[in-house]
Design an enzyme around this catalytic site. Structure first.
Site, PDB file in Angstrom:
ATOM      1  N   ASP A  14       0.846  -1.206   0.000  1.00 30.59           N
ATOM      2  CA  ASP A  14       0.000   0.000   0.000  1.00 30.59           C
ATOM      3  C   ASP A  14       0.883   1.258   0.000  1.00 30.59           C
ATOM      4  O   ASP A  14       0.699   2.181  -0.819  1.00 30.59           O
ATOM      5  CB  ASP A  14      -0.884  -0.055   1.250  1.00 30.59           C
TER       6      ASP A  14
ATOM      7  N   GLY B 191       1.108 -10.153   4.446  1.00 33.73           N
ATOM      8  CA  GLY B 191       2.154  -9.377   5.105  1.00 33.73           C
ATOM      9  C   GLY B 191       1.728  -9.052   6.524  1.00 33.73           C
ATOM     10  O   GLY B 191       1.553  -9.939   7.365  1.00 33.73           O
TER      11      GLY B 191
END
Ligand code: AR6
Length: 169
Positions: free
Chosen positions: A35, A120
């Site tokens: 992100d 993650g």
């Protein structure tokens, strides 16, 4: 395995697909991991557009433009946080992939690159996540002959090895 499923190792921000998918959080206002990398590469226009979207539910996705990225669109998908597997994580992860693909199809996008959503910070076991991702994409492609390709872009070696094995590459 469907030949329209491709596998790459590397950084998704470099991929010139019709859309790249972001592993976002529900705020859609940025974060770490992929992100953070997507927001840095896209530039401030991306965050400005994300602010207008009002967030996104877990298991769903929203579309923006790609700004300075080589891909013209970003699809922000929100995967689940892993809580041991009894909180509906599998359906939510499948939903994130499926919603992203549905959005692509609705917008005439014919190639989509995915990171390994939820594997993650969100802690989803990588092999379990790979199984869900591959099954969901494969089922989607069976019903969507107009979609040229879906690329799994693995950043870390573990994910890349797991996808190689599951895709028989
Ligand atoms: N290109 C492709 N994959 C990447 C890249 C990259 N540049 N960088 C990391 N990855 P994560 P999540 C892989 O933590 O688990 C954020 O803060 C990485 O190896 O990015 O879904 C959001 O704002 C891993 O396999 O996403 C949320 O708050 C995969 O991307 C939260 O993290 C996903 O790791 C979402 O957690």
């Amino acid at each position: 395995m469907n030949p329209r499923i491709k596998l790459l190792r590397g950084d998704i921000t470099k991929i010139a697909a019709g859309a790249i998918v972001n592993a976002a959080n529900g705020s859609l206002l940025g974060g770490g991991g992929v992100d953070g990398a997507i927001h840095r590469a896209a530039g401030p226009g991306l965050l400005a557009e994300c602010r207008t979207l009002g967030g996104c539910e877990t298991g769903k996705a929203k579309l923006t433009k790609g700004y300075n990225l080589p891909a013209p669109y970003v699809i922000h998908a929100v995967g689940p946080v892993w809580r041991g597997g009894t909180g509906g994580e599998e359906a939510l992860l499948a939903g994130a992939y499926r919603s992203a693909l549905d959005l692509a199809a609705e917008n005439g996008i014919r190639s989509v690159a995915f990171p390994n959503i939820s594997t993650g910070v969100y802690g989803y076991p990588k092999d379990k996540a790979a199984a869900v991702a591959i099954r969901t994409v494969s089922n989607f492609l069976d019903g969507h002959p107009e979609m040229d390709k879906v690329i799994f872009v693995c950043f870390d070696e573990d994910n890349h090895r797991l996808y190689e094995r599951r895709l028989g590459r």
